[in-house]
Each structure stands twice: as C-alpha cells, then as structure tokens.
Design a protein around this motif. Structure first.
Motif, PDB file in Angstrom:
ATOM      1  N   ASP A 111       0.856  -1.184   0.000  1.00 33.88           N
ATOM      2  CA  ASP A 111       0.000   0.000   0.000  1.00 33.88           C
ATOM      3  C   ASP A 111       0.894   1.236   0.000  1.00 33.88           C
ATOM      4  O   ASP A 111       2.114   1.146   0.180  1.00 33.88           O
ATOM      5  N   SER A 112       0.278   2.373  -0.174  1.00 37.96           N
ATOM      6  CA  SER A 112       1.013   3.629  -0.299  1.00 37.96           C
ATOM      7  C   SER A 112       1.842   3.976   0.945  1.00 37.96           C
ATOM      8  O   SER A 112       3.030   4.282   0.818  1.00 37.96           O
ATOM      9  N   PRO A 113       1.259   3.951   2.160  1.00 43.40           N
ATOM     10  CA  PRO A 113       2.068   4.293   3.327  1.00 43.40           C
ATOM     11  C   PRO A 113       3.285   3.379   3.511  1.00 43.40           C
ATOM     12  O   PRO A 113       4.370   3.841   3.873  1.00 43.40           O
ATOM     13  N   THR A 114       3.109   2.098   3.244  1.00 47.08           N
ATOM     14  CA  THR A 114       4.223   1.160   3.378  1.00 47.08           C
ATOM     15  C   THR A 114       5.310   1.478   2.361  1.00 47.08           C
ATOM     16  O   THR A 114       6.503   1.518   2.696  1.00 47.08           O
ATOM     17  N   PHE A 115       4.917   1.734   1.111  1.00 46.64           N
ATOM     18  CA  PHE A 115       5.892   2.063   0.072  1.00 46.64           C
ATOM     19  C   PHE A 115       6.695   3.303   0.447  1.00 46.64           C
ATOM     20  O   PHE A 115       7.921   3.302   0.384  1.00 46.64           O
ATOM     21  N   TRP A 116       5.998   4.378   0.825  1.00 48.96           N
ATOM     22  CA  TRP A 116       6.704   5.625   1.150  1.00 48.96           C
ATOM     23  C   TRP A 116       7.632   5.442   2.348  1.00 48.96           C
ATOM     24  O   TRP A 116       8.737   5.981   2.371  1.00 48.96           O
ATOM     25  N   GLY A 117       7.208   4.676   3.324  1.00 47.78           N
ATOM     26  CA  GLY A 117       8.064   4.411   4.483  1.00 47.78           C
ATOM     27  C   GLY A 117       9.311   3.629   4.092  1.00 47.78           C
ATOM     28  O   GLY A 117      10.417   3.926   4.553  1.00 47.78           O
ATOM     29  N   GLN A 118       9.134   2.622   3.241  1.00 51.46           N
ATOM     30  CA  GLN A 118      10.278   1.831   2.790  1.00 51.46           C
ATOM     31  C   GLN A 118      11.238   2.676   1.956  1.00 51.46           C
ATOM     32  O   GLN A 118      12.458   2.578   2.118  1.00 51.46           O
ATOM     33  N   LEU A 119      10.691   3.509   1.081  1.00 57.15           N
ATOM     34  CA  LEU A 119      11.548   4.353   0.242  1.00 57.15           C
ATOM     35  C   LEU A 119      12.290   5.374   1.093  1.00 57.15           C
ATOM     36  O   LEU A 119      13.481   5.620   0.892  1.00 57.15           O
ATOM     37  N   GLN A 120      11.606   5.942   2.059  1.00 58.19           N
ATOM     38  CA  GLN A 120      12.260   6.911   2.938  1.00 58.19           C
ATOM     39  C   GLN A 120      13.403   6.247   3.706  1.00 58.19           C
ATOM     40  O   GLN A 120      14.492   6.815   3.835  1.00 58.19           O
ATOM     41  N   ALA A 121      13.191   5.014   4.174  1.00 57.18           N
ATOM     42  CA  ALA A 121      14.255   4.288   4.880  1.00 57.18           C
ATOM     43  C   ALA A 121      15.450   4.033   3.961  1.00 57.18           C
ATOM     44  O   ALA A 121      16.608   4.160   4.375  1.00 57.18           O
ATOM     45  N   LEU A 122      15.188   3.705   2.690  1.00 61.33           N
ATOM     46  CA  LEU A 122      16.282   3.504   1.738  1.00 61.33           C
ATOM     47  C   LEU A 122      17.028   4.807   1.474  1.00 61.33           C
ATOM     48  O   LEU A 122      18.261   4.815   1.356  1.00 61.33           O
TER      49      LEU A 122
END
Length: 143
Positions: A111-122
């Motif tokens: 989902d969108s929140p998970t994607f953005w969180g993962q990308l921010q961590a990267l």
C-alpha cells in the motif's frame, strides 16, 4: 599539407567527435545521481495498483525529485547500465541506485504508506544523509 599535419588534424577531429558523443552521456549520468528503478511487467496487477496510488504523482514529491523514477519492463532487454542489477524475480521490484550502485530494494507493493516508508528508509542509506533529513512523505500516502 604534410601528412603529419593531416594526421594531427584527423586526431583533433576524432577527439572533438568523441567528446561530442561522451559529454552528453556524462551529463545524463550526473543528472541521475540517485534514481529509483521500477522493474515491472505489463500484466502485473500490483504494478497497476502502484501506478494508480503512487506513480501518477511520484515525480512531484520530494522523494521523487531526489530519486527520479526509471521504469524497466522485464519483457524487454535490460539496459546495459542495469546489467549488474541481478536477482529481480518479482514485480514490482524497486531498486534504489546511487551513482549506479544499488542502495537497496523494495520487493512488491502492499500500500502507499508502506511504500513511502520503505523508500524513505532507503533514502537514509544514500550518501549525503544530512540532505535527506527533510524528506517528507506525501500527505496522501497516509490516506
């Protein structure tokens, strides 16, 4: 003209031609210092969901501007500069590259929140971390 002068002129012309070809590629590589490569298939339902939820506005976000999106269809030959990225077996797979080197991956799309969180961590793993301190996840990512 003597053969020596002709040879020097030919070398100079060759050097100019090579620079004319290489400099734009160097500038393009510099522009893509950090990029997010999305490996996808046209038949991938999760790719379509990501496109609708995130992809349409990705380039307008802070993260999207710092890591522009580059799409690679797995049905086609992989670009030469991505031959070193191996092990892509599912779609979508997002690979964050910095100066051509892999920083990390996001496998699949939930989902969108998970994607953005993962990308921010990267993005925090990209050299120049202080520059990434102001990364903001888009407001619609929490919807």
């Amino acid at each position: 003209m003597t053969p020596t002068i002709l040879m020097a002129s030919a070398r100079r012309a060759l050097l100019i031609a090579l620079l004319w070809l290489v400099l734009p590629m160097t500038a393009q590589a510099a522009e893509r210092k950090t990029e997010l490569v999305m490996f996808e298939l046209g038949t991938c339902i999760y790719c379509a969901v990501w496109n609708d939820a995130v992809g349409s506005g990705y380039g307008d976000t802070t993260l999207g501007q710092r890591a522009p999106l580059r799409r690679v269809d797995l049905r086609h030959r992989r670009p030469d500069d991505l031959q070193h990225v191996t092990g892509v077996r599912m779609t979508p797979t997002f690979v964050l590259l910095h100066q051509g080197e892999e920083v990390g991956r996001i496998l699949g799309y939930i989902d969108s929140p998970t994607f953005w969180g993962q990308l921010q961590a990267l993005m925090w793993q990209v050299p120049g971390r202080a520059e990434n301190a102001s990364l903001n996840v888009p407001a619609r990512a929490t919807e």
